[in-house]
Scaffold this motif. Sequence first.
Motif, PDB file in Angstrom:
ATOM      1  N   ASN A  48     -21.104 -32.596  19.705  1.00  0.00           N
ATOM      2  CA  ASN A  48     -21.007 -31.984  18.380  1.00  0.00           C
ATOM      3  C   ASN A  48     -20.187 -30.692  18.442  1.00  0.00           C
ATOM      4  OD1 ASN A  48     -21.480 -31.466  15.679  1.00  0.00           O
ATOM      5  ND2 ASN A  48     -23.389 -30.419  16.066  1.00  0.00           N
ATOM      6  N   ILE A  49     -18.970 -30.777  18.881  1.00  0.00           N
ATOM      7  CA  ILE A  49     -18.137 -29.580  18.949  1.00  0.00           C
ATOM      8  C   ILE A  49     -17.380 -29.415  17.637  1.00  0.00           C
ATOM      9  CG2 ILE A  49     -16.179 -28.495  20.120  1.00  0.00           C
ATOM     10  CD1 ILE A  49     -17.212 -30.044  22.662  1.00  0.00           C
ATOM     11  N   ALA A  50     -16.535 -30.372  17.313  1.00  0.00           N
ATOM     12  CA  ALA A  50     -15.710 -30.273  16.108  1.00  0.00           C
ATOM     13  C   ALA A  50     -16.565 -30.302  14.851  1.00  0.00           C
ATOM     14  CB  ALA A  50     -14.683 -31.397  16.077  1.00  0.00           C
ATOM     15  N   THR A  51     -17.578 -31.141  14.810  1.00  0.00           N
ATOM     16  CA  THR A  51     -18.408 -31.259  13.604  1.00  0.00           C
ATOM     17  C   THR A  51     -19.092 -29.937  13.292  1.00  0.00           C
ATOM     18  OG1 THR A  51     -18.735 -33.609  14.016  1.00  0.00           O
ATOM     19  CG2 THR A  51     -20.308 -32.547  12.549  1.00  0.00           C
ATOM     20  N   VAL A  81     -29.024 -27.656  11.000  1.00  0.00           N
ATOM     21  CA  VAL A  81     -29.201 -28.177  12.369  1.00  0.00           C
ATOM     22  C   VAL A  81     -27.879 -28.739  12.893  1.00  0.00           C
ATOM     23  CG1 VAL A  81     -30.346 -29.988  13.725  1.00  0.00           C
ATOM     24  CG2 VAL A  81     -31.671 -28.587  12.138  1.00  0.00           C
ATOM     25  N   LEU A  82     -27.126 -29.439  12.031  1.00  0.00           N
ATOM     26  CA  LEU A  82     -25.837 -30.010  12.453  1.00  0.00           C
ATOM     27  C   LEU A  82     -24.871 -28.938  12.934  1.00  0.00           C
ATOM     28  CD1 LEU A  82     -25.156 -32.677   9.676  1.00  0.00           C
ATOM     29  CD2 LEU A  82     -25.738 -33.103  12.074  1.00  0.00           C
ATOM     30  N   MET A  83     -24.999 -27.730  12.407  1.00  0.00           N
ATOM     31  CA  MET A  83     -24.117 -26.631  12.805  1.00  0.00           C
ATOM     32  C   MET A  83     -24.429 -26.131  14.208  1.00  0.00           C
ATOM     33  SD  MET A  83     -23.917 -24.234   9.496  1.00  0.00           S
ATOM     34  CE  MET A  83     -23.013 -24.652   8.032  1.00  0.00           C
ATOM     35  N   ARG A  84     -25.548 -26.543  14.768  1.00  0.00           N
ATOM     36  CA  ARG A  84     -25.978 -25.973  16.042  1.00  0.00           C
ATOM     37  C   ARG A  84     -26.409 -26.984  17.114  1.00  0.00           C
ATOM     38  NH1 ARG A  84     -26.775 -20.517  15.592  1.00  0.00           N
ATOM     39  NH2 ARG A  84     -26.534 -19.692  13.509  1.00  0.00           N
ATOM     40  N   GLN A  85     -26.665 -28.227  16.746  1.00  0.00           N
ATOM     41  CA  GLN A  85     -27.167 -29.168  17.750  1.00  0.00           C
ATOM     42  C   GLN A  85     -26.044 -29.672  18.649  1.00  0.00           C
ATOM     43  OE1 GLN A  85     -29.102 -32.145  15.391  1.00  0.00           O
ATOM     44  NE2 GLN A  85     -27.336 -33.478  15.331  1.00  0.00           N
ATOM     45  N   GLU A  86     -26.434 -30.240  19.793  1.00  0.00           N
ATOM     46  CA  GLU A  86     -25.463 -30.634  20.807  1.00  0.00           C
ATOM     47  C   GLU A  86     -24.779 -31.973  20.525  1.00  0.00           C
ATOM     48  OE1 GLU A  86     -25.102 -30.960  25.662  1.00  0.00           O
ATOM     49  OE2 GLU A  86     -26.999 -30.353  24.762  1.00  0.00           O
ATOM     50  N   HIS A 123     -23.612 -14.804  10.970  1.00  0.00           N
ATOM     51  CA  HIS A 123     -23.987 -15.771  12.006  1.00  0.00           C
ATOM     52  C   HIS A 123     -22.867 -16.026  13.012  1.00  0.00           C
ATOM     53  CE1 HIS A 123     -27.951 -16.801  10.579  1.00  0.00           C
ATOM     54  NE2 HIS A 123     -27.477 -16.804   9.350  1.00  0.00           N
ATOM     55  N   GLY A 124     -21.729 -15.380  12.838  1.00  0.00           N
ATOM     56  CA  GLY A 124     -20.636 -15.533  13.788  1.00  0.00           C
ATOM     57  C   GLY A 124     -19.748 -16.736  13.547  1.00  0.00           C
ATOM     58  N   PHE A 125     -19.855 -17.351  12.376  1.00  0.00           N
ATOM     59  CA  PHE A 125     -19.027 -18.509  12.056  1.00  0.00           C
ATOM     60  C   PHE A 125     -17.606 -18.036  11.748  1.00  0.00           C
ATOM     61  CE2 PHE A 125     -23.015 -20.703  10.127  1.00  0.00           C
ATOM     62  CZ  PHE A 125     -23.558 -20.841  11.389  1.00  0.00           C
ATOM     63  N   VAL A 126     -16.628 -18.821  12.165  1.00  0.00           N
ATOM     64  CA  VAL A 126     -15.228 -18.466  11.956  1.00  0.00           C
ATOM     65  C   VAL A 126     -14.539 -19.490  11.055  1.00  0.00           C
ATOM     66  CG1 VAL A 126     -15.065 -17.234  14.157  1.00  0.00           C
ATOM     67  CG2 VAL A 126     -14.443 -19.653  14.052  1.00  0.00           C
ATOM     68  N   SER A 127     -13.399 -19.109  10.553  1.00  0.00           N
ATOM     69  CA  SER A 127     -12.604 -19.954   9.660  1.00  0.00           C
ATOM     70  C   SER A 127     -12.162 -21.239  10.360  1.00  0.00           C
ATOM     71  CB  SER A 127     -11.373 -19.169   9.211  1.00  0.00           C
ATOM     72  OG  SER A 127     -10.434 -20.019   8.616  1.00  0.00           O
ATOM     73  N   LEU A 128     -11.944 -22.266   9.572  1.00  0.00           N
ATOM     74  CA  LEU A 128     -11.369 -23.510  10.102  1.00  0.00           C
ATOM     75  C   LEU A 128     -10.014 -23.252  10.741  1.00  0.00           C
ATOM     76  CD1 LEU A 128     -12.062 -25.909   7.099  1.00  0.00           C
ATOM     77  CD2 LEU A 128     -13.173 -25.979   9.340  1.00  0.00           C
ATOM     78  N   TYR A 129      -9.295 -22.272  10.207  1.00  0.00           N
ATOM     79  CA  TYR A 129      -7.932 -21.996  10.663  1.00  0.00           C
ATOM     80  C   TYR A 129      -7.884 -21.133  11.916  1.00  0.00           C
ATOM     81  CZ  TYR A 129      -7.386 -23.683   5.942  1.00  0.00           C
ATOM     82  OH  TYR A 129      -7.474 -24.431   4.811  1.00  0.00           O
ATOM     83  N   ALA A 130      -9.045 -20.736  12.432  1.00  0.00           N
ATOM     84  CA  ALA A 130      -9.095 -19.915  13.639  1.00  0.00           C
ATOM     85  C   ALA A 130      -8.925 -20.746  14.907  1.00  0.00           C
ATOM     86  CB  ALA A 130     -10.412 -19.148  13.696  1.00  0.00           C
ATOM     87  N   TRP A 131      -8.939 -22.056  14.766  1.00  0.00           N
ATOM     88  CA  TRP A 131      -8.900 -22.943  15.934  1.00  0.00           C
ATOM     89  C   TRP A 131      -7.538 -23.608  16.062  1.00  0.00           C
ATOM     90  CZ3 TRP A 131     -13.171 -22.301  18.660  1.00  0.00           C
ATOM     91  CH2 TRP A 131     -14.333 -21.916  18.001  1.00  0.00           C
ATOM     92  N   ASP A 132      -6.973 -23.578  17.272  1.00  0.00           N
ATOM     93  CA  ASP A 132      -5.782 -24.385  17.547  1.00  0.00           C
ATOM     94  C   ASP A 132      -6.200 -25.834  17.739  1.00  0.00           C
ATOM     95  OD1 ASP A 132      -3.952 -22.307  17.389  1.00  0.00           O
ATOM     96  OD2 ASP A 132      -4.128 -21.827  19.525  1.00  0.00           O
ATOM     97  N   ASP A 133      -7.281 -26.034  18.485  1.00  0.00           N
ATOM     98  CA  ASP A 133      -7.831 -27.370  18.710  1.00  0.00           C
ATOM     99  C   ASP A 133      -9.338 -27.291  18.510  1.00  0.00           C
ATOM    100  OD1 ASP A 133      -8.609 -29.886  19.475  1.00  0.00           O
ATOM    101  OD2 ASP A 133      -7.864 -29.744  21.532  1.00  0.00           O
ATOM    102  N   ILE A 134      -9.781 -27.643  17.338  1.00  0.00           N
ATOM    103  CA  ILE A 134     -11.192 -27.496  16.963  1.00  0.00           C
ATOM    104  C   ILE A 134     -12.099 -28.416  17.777  1.00  0.00           C
ATOM    105  CG2 ILE A 134     -11.310 -29.220  15.098  1.00  0.00           C
ATOM    106  CD1 ILE A 134     -12.705 -26.936  13.428  1.00  0.00           C
ATOM    107  N   SER A 136     -11.793 -28.958  21.142  1.00  0.00           N
ATOM    108  CA  SER A 136     -11.835 -28.573  22.553  1.00  0.00           C
ATOM    109  C   SER A 136     -13.003 -27.643  22.853  1.00  0.00           C
ATOM    110  CB  SER A 136     -10.530 -27.887  22.955  1.00  0.00           C
ATOM    111  OG  SER A 136     -10.639 -27.369  24.264  1.00  0.00           O
ATOM    112  N   PRO A 137     -13.828 -27.999  23.834  1.00  0.00           N
ATOM    113  CA  PRO A 137     -14.945 -27.124  24.187  1.00  0.00           C
ATOM    114  C   PRO A 137     -14.481 -25.811  24.824  1.00  0.00           C
ATOM    115  CG  PRO A 137     -14.852 -29.004  25.672  1.00  0.00           C
ATOM    116  CD  PRO A 137     -13.808 -29.225  24.617  1.00  0.00           C
ATOM    117  N   ASN A 138     -13.265 -25.786  25.352  1.00  0.00           N
ATOM    118  CA  ASN A 138     -12.743 -24.588  26.012  1.00  0.00           C
ATOM    119  C   ASN A 138     -11.974 -23.677  25.067  1.00  0.00           C
ATOM    120  OD1 ASN A 138     -13.755 -25.580  28.475  1.00  0.00           O
ATOM    121  ND2 ASN A 138     -11.921 -26.815  28.747  1.00  0.00           N
ATOM    122  N   GLU A 139     -11.809 -24.101  23.835  1.00  0.00           N
ATOM    123  CA  GLU A 139     -11.032 -23.353  22.848  1.00  0.00           C
ATOM    124  C   GLU A 139     -11.807 -22.127  22.362  1.00  0.00           C
ATOM    125  OE1 GLU A 139      -7.775 -22.752  20.236  1.00  0.00           O
ATOM    126  OE2 GLU A 139      -8.004 -24.204  21.837  1.00  0.00           O
TER     127      GLU A 139
END
Length: 149
Positions: A48-51, A81-86, A123-134, A136-139
Amino acid sequence: MIADATGMSTAHLQRIIARPPLWITPETEERILAAKEVARRPEALIRNIATARQLQGLHRHGFTLTYLAERLGKSVQHVWVLMRQEYVTEHTRRLVDDLTVELATVRPTGPQVARTIARARKHGFVSLYAWDDITSPNETPKGIQEEAA
């Protein structure tokens, strides 16, 4: 799923996997190599990285959890829960992907938008546009991001 993607019988594929032959026909090789992407079953669990990032990003853009929950046909608690589960199901991933495509360029309106953005920021959530590759777990998110309170 591979059988469906290749048009071959599952028995034939199982024989190839169980006891790899010394050679296979060019037609079989072509069918297997042509199956680049195998559709996942709707109930399959995936990371559940991109979701999570998509839902967090939509919330950061000002869409309330209530609105997102209604659009996804889920409860507000489930969306949280979807915003945080694995893991999530493939079906849920598809629902969120479709909703993200639809809402990514839409500006939410109403008196709750500023509160929603402030809450997401807290809560530390960022914009959709903050990700080059949404996906990627290493992004890491790009741009100026404020830390969670």
